[in-house]
Enzyme design. Structure first.
Site, PDB file in Angstrom:
ATOM      1  N   HIS A 110       0.827  -1.208   0.000  1.00  0.00           N
ATOM      2  CA  HIS A 110       0.000   0.000   0.000  1.00  0.00           C
ATOM      3  C   HIS A 110       0.858   1.254   0.000  1.00  0.00           C
ATOM      4  O   HIS A 110       1.900   1.324   0.664  1.00  0.00           O
ATOM      5  CB  HIS A 110      -0.982   0.004   1.183  1.00  0.00           C
ATOM      6  N   ASP A 152       6.216   1.939   6.489  1.00  0.00           N
ATOM      7  CA  ASP A 152       4.928   1.259   6.346  1.00  0.00           C
ATOM      8  C   ASP A 152       4.062   2.072   5.382  1.00  0.00           C
ATOM      9  O   ASP A 152       3.488   3.084   5.791  1.00  0.00           O
ATOM     10  CB  ASP A 152       4.280   1.141   7.725  1.00  0.00           C
ATOM     11  N   GLU A 194      -5.294   1.198   2.798  1.00  0.00           N
ATOM     12  CA  GLU A 194      -4.954   0.136   3.752  1.00  0.00           C
ATOM     13  C   GLU A 194      -5.021   0.615   5.186  1.00  0.00           C
ATOM     14  O   GLU A 194      -5.471  -0.111   6.077  1.00  0.00           O
ATOM     15  CB  GLU A 194      -3.557  -0.425   3.443  1.00  0.00           C
ATOM     16  N   GLU A 195      -4.556   1.847   5.431  1.00  0.00           N
ATOM     17  CA  GLU A 195      -4.456   2.340   6.803  1.00  0.00           C
ATOM     18  C   GLU A 195      -5.821   2.555   7.462  1.00  0.00           C
ATOM     19  O   GLU A 195      -5.892   2.749   8.668  1.00  0.00           O
ATOM     20  CB  GLU A 195      -3.645   3.641   6.839  1.00  0.00           C
ATOM     21  N   ASP A 238       4.080  -6.268   3.336  1.00  0.00           N
ATOM     22  CA  ASP A 238       3.912  -5.129   4.232  1.00  0.00           C
ATOM     23  C   ASP A 238       5.123  -5.067   5.158  1.00  0.00           C
ATOM     24  O   ASP A 238       6.243  -5.040   4.680  1.00  0.00           O
ATOM     25  CB  ASP A 238       2.591  -5.260   5.008  1.00  0.00           C
ATOM     26  N   HIS A 244       4.648   2.506  12.955  1.00  0.00           N
ATOM     27  CA  HIS A 244       3.717   3.629  13.100  1.00  0.00           C
ATOM     28  C   HIS A 244       4.329   4.792  13.872  1.00  0.00           C
ATOM     29  O   HIS A 244       3.625   5.717  14.269  1.00  0.00           O
ATOM     30  CB  HIS A 244       2.393   3.196  13.743  1.00  0.00           C
TER      31      HIS A 244
END
Length: 346
Positions: free
Chosen positions: A72, A189, A223-224, A244, A324
């Site tokens: 993503h 990410d 995606e998030e 990922d 994150h």
């Protein structure tokens, strides 16, 4: 195969992609860049209705047994939810953005009229010499604000800049590639895996690889927030592997130098045969890998299954520390992820 050349390409592309702001829902610019790169490699990518990218990179003998590799391009970010009377901006998160990870971070404000302003995310009343509750205040989105780098002292002043509720706020990725091979940045990410899949497509084209089956690469853009891979899966796909991140932390075996093969996440176990096949490929190719379970993780493949797609599923990715947040991985993990793909698709 010149492994170092492909790794250099992956690292270069990853850094370029990281430099393009793309929080979930604001991915047009990065999608256009990735589309151009695939075209420059000789492919014919197509854009999905939601703005994702789908590209076929291999035609195999089994027309009804295709594999889809997903990553993503959307990241975490913010959206203005309120403009205060003093001219500060209150944010609502896009995706799982943690407010304590945004304090003192530089950011950009994108207006819908095309203007871009800079600012800094601070806690309210941010001077230690003024605020005696500085240390005890919980860092939450309602205790923090963006200070705009313009002479604004009121809501009206901010409106004169064309800044409005609903505008996108993007945080500086602060990307660094160290001489020792560590890649540090926000939003590894999942942009590092976007770079890996670009590298894999380059490898297939330049080495004239005859893949054993048809392979699609699918870059999603939501995606998030949980619905990136829920649609646009080609009808002949039977297997999906999400490329990922592998998590690094207490209780896990993966390091920043390995490729992670996920056996189970918060949604449930990944398909036994896919996981086993990935492990066997890593062992056959002498790829440094780890198998882990991630209880606080969900992937694009999970959203595809939830949406009703009848597919087998897997999840791999380079080991990344501080997910994150301000994330870190190593070029060894990135190379091992690339090599696992090449071995799995022999």
């Amino acid at each position: 195969m010149n492994k170092s050349a492909y790794l250099d390409y992956i690292l270069d592309q990853t850094q370029k992609i990281l430099s393009i702001d793309s929080p979930t829902g604001f991915t047009k610019n990065v999608a256009e860049y990735v589309m151009r790169e695939y075209k420059s490699l000789g492919y014919s990518p197509k854009q999905t209705v939601k703005g994702g990218i789908l590209c076929e990179i291999g035609e195999g003998a089994y027309s009804k047994d295709a594999l889809c590799l997903e990553a993503h391009v959307d990241t975490l970010g913010g959206m203005i939810s309120q403009i205060t009377d003093s001219g500060r901006l209150i944010l609502t998160p896009l995706g799982g953005l943690e407010p304590n990870n945004t304090e003192t971070e530089n950011c950009k404000i994108y207006t819908r009229t095309g203007k871009i302003y800079s600012g800094t995310m601070q806690m309210k009343n941010a001077s230690v010499h003024v605020n005696n509750k500085y240390r005890s205040t919980a860092r939450e989105f309602d205790t923090m604000e963006v200070v705009v780098d313009e002479k604004v002292n009121s809501k009206e002043d901010v409106h004169l800049l064309d800044i409005r509720v609903g505008d996108i706020v993007c945080f500086d990725p602060r990307t660094v590639l160290t001489e020792s091979g560590y890649l540090k940045s926000r939003f590894l990410d999942d942009k590092v895996s976007v770079g890996i899949l670009l590298g894999f497509a380059k490898y297939v084209k330049e080495e004239n690889i005859k893949l054993p089956r048809k392979v699609y690469i699918y870059f999603t853009v939501f995606e998030e927030v949980g619905h990136g891979g829920s649609g646009s899966i080609p009808s002949d796909v039977t297997d999906i592997i999400s490329v990922d991140l592998g998590c690094v932390g207490e209780g896990l075996t993966c390091t920043e130098y390995q490729v992670s093969i996920c056996a189970k996440d918060s949604v449930g176990p990944y398909h036994y045969d896919i996981v086993t096949g990935l492990i066997e490929a890593a062992q056959n190719g002498n790829v440094d890998y780890a198998v882990d379970i991630y209880p606080h993780y969900a992937s694009d493949v999970d959203s595809a299954l939830t949406a009703g797609h009848e597919v087998r599923h897997g999840l791999i990715g380079p080991g990344v520390y501080a997910t994150h947040g301000y994330e870190r991985s190593h070029k060894d993990a990135i190379l091992n992820t690339f090599l696992l793909l090449t071995e799995y698709l022999k």
